[in-house]
Design a protein around this motif. Structure first.
Motif, short mmCIF file in Angstrom:
data_model
loop_
_atom_site.label_atom_id
_atom_site.label_comp_id
_atom_site.label_asym_id
_atom_site.label_seq_id
_atom_site.Cartn_x
_atom_site.Cartn_y
_atom_site.Cartn_z
N ALA A 85 99.41 -1.95 83.15
CA ALA A 85 100.12 -2.67 82.09
C ALA A 85 99.18 -3.05 80.96
O ALA A 85 99.52 -2.91 79.78
N VAL A 86 97.98 -3.49 81.32
CA VAL A 86 97.01 -3.87 80.30
C VAL A 86 96.61 -2.65 79.47
O VAL A 86 96.60 -2.69 78.24
N VAL A 87 96.32 -1.52 80.17
CA VAL A 87 95.95 -0.29 79.45
C VAL A 87 97.08 0.13 78.52
O VAL A 87 96.86 0.42 77.34
N ALA A 88 98.32 0.15 79.04
CA ALA A 88 99.46 0.62 78.24
C ALA A 88 99.69 -0.28 77.04
O ALA A 88 99.89 0.19 75.92
N LEU A 89 99.63 -1.59 77.26
CA LEU A 89 99.94 -2.52 76.18
C LEU A 89 98.84 -2.52 75.11
O LEU A 89 99.13 -2.36 73.92
N LEU A 90 97.60 -2.66 75.55
CA LEU A 90 96.51 -2.68 74.57
C LEU A 90 96.43 -1.36 73.81
O LEU A 90 96.36 -1.34 72.59
N GLY A 91 96.47 -0.26 74.57
CA GLY A 91 96.37 1.05 73.95
C GLY A 91 97.54 1.30 73.02
O GLY A 91 97.38 1.67 71.85
N GLY A 92 98.76 1.07 73.54
CA GLY A 92 99.97 1.37 72.76
C GLY A 92 100.04 0.55 71.50
O GLY A 92 100.31 1.07 70.42
N VAL A 93 99.77 -0.74 71.62
CA VAL A 93 99.91 -1.62 70.46
C VAL A 93 98.84 -1.33 69.41
O VAL A 93 99.14 -1.19 68.22
N SER A 94 97.58 -1.16 69.86
CA SER A 94 96.55 -0.98 68.84
C SER A 94 96.71 0.36 68.12
O SER A 94 96.62 0.42 66.90
N VAL A 95 97.00 1.41 68.87
CA VAL A 95 97.18 2.71 68.22
C VAL A 95 98.44 2.70 67.35
O VAL A 95 98.45 3.23 66.24
N GLY A 96 99.49 2.05 67.84
CA GLY A 96 100.74 1.99 67.07
C GLY A 96 100.58 1.24 65.76
O GLY A 96 101.05 1.69 64.72
N VAL A 97 99.88 0.11 65.81
CA VAL A 97 99.66 -0.66 64.58
C VAL A 97 98.80 0.14 63.61
O VAL A 97 99.08 0.21 62.41
N LEU A 98 97.77 0.77 64.16
CA LEU A 98 96.89 1.58 63.31
C LEU A 98 97.69 2.69 62.61
O LEU A 98 97.53 2.91 61.41
N GLY A 99 98.57 3.34 63.38
CA GLY A 99 99.41 4.39 62.79
C GLY A 99 100.30 3.84 61.69
O GLY A 99 100.47 4.47 60.65
N ALA A 100 100.85 2.64 61.93
CA ALA A 100 101.79 2.08 60.96
C ALA A 100 101.10 1.70 59.66
O ALA A 100 101.63 1.94 58.58
N ILE A 101 99.88 1.12 59.74
CA ILE A 101 99.25 0.69 58.49
C ILE A 101 98.61 1.86 57.75
O ILE A 101 98.34 1.77 56.57
N ARG A 102 98.40 2.97 58.46
CA ARG A 102 97.89 4.16 57.78
C ARG A 102 98.99 5.23 57.74
O ARG A 102 98.70 6.41 57.84
N ALA A 103 100.24 4.80 57.64
CA ALA A 103 101.37 5.72 57.74
C ALA A 103 101.21 6.92 56.81
O ALA A 103 100.92 6.76 55.63
N GLY A 104 101.40 8.08 57.37
CA GLY A 104 101.32 9.31 56.58
C GLY A 104 99.92 9.87 56.49
O GLY A 104 99.73 11.03 56.11
N GLY A 105 98.92 9.06 56.85
CA GLY A 105 97.54 9.53 56.76
C GLY A 105 97.13 10.37 57.95
O GLY A 105 97.94 10.63 58.86
N PHE A 106 95.86 10.77 57.97
CA PHE A 106 95.37 11.65 59.03
C PHE A 106 95.43 10.97 60.40
O PHE A 106 95.91 11.54 61.37
N VAL A 107 94.96 9.71 60.45
CA VAL A 107 94.95 8.97 61.71
C VAL A 107 96.37 8.86 62.27
O VAL A 107 96.60 9.03 63.46
N ARG B 299 98.95 10.82 61.73
CA ARG B 299 99.45 12.11 62.23
C ARG B 299 98.83 12.45 63.58
O ARG B 299 99.51 12.91 64.49
N LEU B 300 97.52 12.17 63.68
CA LEU B 300 96.82 12.45 64.94
C LEU B 300 97.44 11.63 66.07
O LEU B 300 97.75 12.16 67.15
N THR B 301 97.65 10.34 65.84
CA THR B 301 98.18 9.49 66.91
C THR B 301 99.62 9.88 67.26
O THR B 301 100.02 9.79 68.41
N THR B 302 100.38 10.29 66.25
CA THR B 302 101.76 10.72 66.54
C THR B 302 101.76 11.92 67.47
O THR B 302 102.53 11.98 68.43
N VAL B 303 100.85 12.85 67.21
CA VAL B 303 100.77 14.04 68.06
C VAL B 303 100.34 13.65 69.47
O VAL B 303 100.93 14.09 70.47
N ILE B 304 99.32 12.78 69.56
CA ILE B 304 98.84 12.35 70.88
C ILE B 304 99.95 11.63 71.65
O ILE B 304 100.15 11.84 72.84
#
Lengths: 305, 327
Positions: free
Chosen positions: A105-127, A129-134
């Motif tokens: 649960a800790v891995v899923a929550l920390l990983g999911g939230v941090s990568v998700g937030v990063l994707g959202a604030i860099r929406a459309g950028g390289f990071v 797109r990479l995270t969306t694919v992963i």
């Protein structure tokens, strides 16, 4: 707030009663337990004697009454298969599952939230797109494949981690990642879309117009608003962790309840099945109650409604 | 001393898949302290984008300021760092936004949100001090029993009260420029007048320069010293309020005035300007208003009008501006 808590408590109680009914009758629908406990050549009298000794000759309502009484007194009966109290058999394994569940649960929550937030604030950028694919891969690749790949790479090739078993913190790493994998991907996608929705709102714009620094805009103003759907999904994901995964346990030789459950069902070990399902479900219902109360803490509209 | 705000030939473009949208295309105006400038025009004329450009908060990715200057107290805001810009937002240049129902963060109390400008711009940390300041600001905008409202959440307040909260938040740090972007559009008519009066009072009290964006000329008439009429990303006419209302020089301004319904004037149907505002991605050659203009002549369709001045502070961008004033 009090009204909200009381109504949630009543709902929780009703759910637990419902679980006890369903668990009891579902176990009895799986077939005749004595058929597997007695040699095929046994006589009808032997059968009856066995049924009587196991308490299976009583009418169903009486058996249910005994079951409910057992729940209250903490006596779930003896396992047919192991001959020991079913609760003891279960509690022998359950903590192992819970520990792995917490790690996952800790891995899923920390990983999911941090990568998700990063994707959202860099929406459309390289990071992004990479995270969306992963994240997409995360949801597409089955966990047993991830598990085997992890073992191959980190245990066999690099020899950094032990291949399997439960002994010390190191042994948690690979099973936690493998079982968290799917949830992490789902949480990443949910976090990203929830954050993107919130970032478009007027109150985020006003926060920026007020001169609030971007970090506070994201973590204070946006994230807390994005959190409710993320938590809803997370509370569903926890079910998979707590009920134990047969696949993960098999790959990493983890002494959890996944295996035990399957064995109990196949051997029609009613007391053990009832214990496993009832205790696990009740635990999850209480966990959900906790999440519901957390919503009220996060969102005043729920708290004050 | 330089004027409070001087916008010179501001150009803001949006890069879209179907081409470059010139949302703001060479806007020039200036504003002194204590003055109110009304910015009018239809939706999509560039009013809001102009305001967003002043504080450099355009929608991420697509919008870009491509030219011009925004001189605030003589300093070009387009040259400073993002961090310096952030320190100006909400302290020296404040906003009152359009929809008070959605402009406040639903999960934080009024007090918490109102403390933010003080925390971030004045470094105020002391709880008692913050509380006192917030209550003072709420009192100033006429919120009843402010002591209790501080603990409330946005959903417990009415639209009018929320707009007062937004206004209180905007003036907490004693700004010198207040930009109100359609502050009354989302409110009931009776509340609209109260909020306009509040903005006017606040402006007088703090001697603010104010930009009031609206598509309602009657609001302008009641509150502004001067008006700038925008069409297709440009200011087509600008001047002192009485000048513009007495002798509008641009056919678009005249049409807008005709569109205000008046009691006592007998008409079968309400007047509306025919057609749609042009697509700013494909502006026609000549005057962008020509296809809808009631006074169009041949020259308008191929010759872009330049600005013509009438007196020192009235200007219009129309080939026939001279004759329009005479009629």
């Amino acid at each position: 707030m009090t009204g909200y808590i009381v109504s949630r408590l009543i709902q929780t109680l009703v759910t637990i009663v419902g679980i006890s009914v369903v668990v009891f009758f579902l176990a009895r629908l799986s077939g005749d337990a004595t058929a597997l406990l007695i040699p095929p050549e046994a006589t009808a009298e032997d059968r009856e004697a066995l049924k009587e000794s196991l308490g299976l000759d009583d009418p169903l309502p009486v058996q249910y009454g005994i079951f409910v009484k057992g729940i209250i007194t903490g006596d779930f009966g003896d396992s047919f298969r192991f001959g020991e109290p079913a609760l003891d058999v279960f509690l022998d394994r359950f903590p192992n599952t819970l520990k792995l569940a917490a790690a996952s649960a800790v891995v899923a929550l920390l990983g999911g939230v941090s990568v998700g937030v990063l994707g959202a604030i860099r929406a459309g950028g390289f990071v992004d797109r990479l995270t969306t694919v992963i994240a997409l891969l995360g949801q597409a690749i089955p966990s047993f494949l991830i598990g085997i790949m992890l073992i191959l790479f980190f245990a066999v090739e690099l020899r950094w981690l032990p291949t399997s078993g439960m002994a010390g913190p190191k042994t948690f790493i690979m099973p936690a990642i493998a079982s968290a994998w799917y949830s992490m991907a789902a949480l990443t996608r949910m976090t990203r879309s929830s954050m993107l929705d919130v970032m478009e709102t007027d109150y985020i714009r006003l926060a920026r117009l007020k001169g609030v620094p971007e970090r506070a805009v994201i973590w204070k103003h946006a994230f807390r608003n994005a959190l409710v759907p993320i938590l809803s999904l997370f509370s569903l994901q926890i079910i998979f962790f707590v009920s134990g995964s047969v696949v993960i346990e098999q790959i990493f030789a983890w002494p959890g309840i996944g295996q035990l459950t399957i064995q109990a069902i196949f051997s029609r070990d009613y007391p053990l099945v009832q214990t496993i399902v009832f205790v696990t479900s009740t635990f999850l219902v209480l966990l959900n109650l906790g999440v519901d109360l957390l919503y009220a803490v996060i969102d005043p509209r729920i708290r004050l409604a | 001393m330089p004027p409070l705000l001087e916008v010179k030939n501001l150009q803001t473009h949006f890069i879209t898949r179907s081409g470059v949208a010139r949302a703001v295309d060479g806007v020039t105006f200036s504003l002194e302290r204590g003055q109110t400038l009304g910015l009018v025009g239809e939706s999509g004329s560039g009013k809001s984008v102009t305001c967003s450009s002043i504080v450099r908060l355009l929608p991420k990715g697509s919008g870009r300021i491509v030219g011009g200057e925004v001189l605030f107290e003589g300093r070009n805001l387009l040259d400073i760092s993002e961090n310096e810009m952030r320190r100006i937002r909400g302290s020296q240049i404040s906003f009152v936004t359009q929809d008070p129902m959605t402009s406040l963060n639903p999960v934080y109390s009024i007090g918490n949100q109102m403390e933010e400008p003080l925390r971030y711009h004045q470094g105020m940390r002391n709880h008692g001090q913050l509380h006192a300041k917030v209550v003072e600001a709420l009192t100033q905008v006429g919120i009843p029993s402010p002591e209790r409202r501080v603990k409330d959440y946005p959903h417990q307040l009415s639209g009018g009260q929320r707009q007062r909260v937004v206004t209180a938040m905007a003036i907490e740090c004693q700004p010198s420029l207040l930009i109100a972007d359609e502050p009354t559009t989302a409110l009931d008519v009776t509340v609209q007048i109260q909020i306009l009066r509040l903005l006017k009072d606040v402006q007088k009290e703090l001697n603010l320069g104010m930009i009031l964006v609206t598509h309602d000329l009657s609001v302008i008439a009641r509150t502004c010293d001067k008006v700038a009429v925008m069409y297709a990303g440009r200011i087509v006419e600008e001047g002192p309020i009485d000048e513009i209302f007495a002798r509008p020089r641009h056919p678009y301004t005249r049409s807008l005035m005709r569109a205000i319904p008046q009691i006592g004037r007998k008409e079968d149907r309400l007047y509306s300007i025919p057609g749609q505002p042009p697509d700013v991605r494909r502006l026609p050659q000549g005057c962008p208003f020509a296809p809808r203009c009631p006074d169009v002549i041949d020259r308008c369709t191929h010759e872009a009008p330049t600005e013509q001045f009438f007196g020192s502070n009235h200007r219009a961008r129309c080939l026939r501006a001279e004759e329009m004033g005479a009629s």
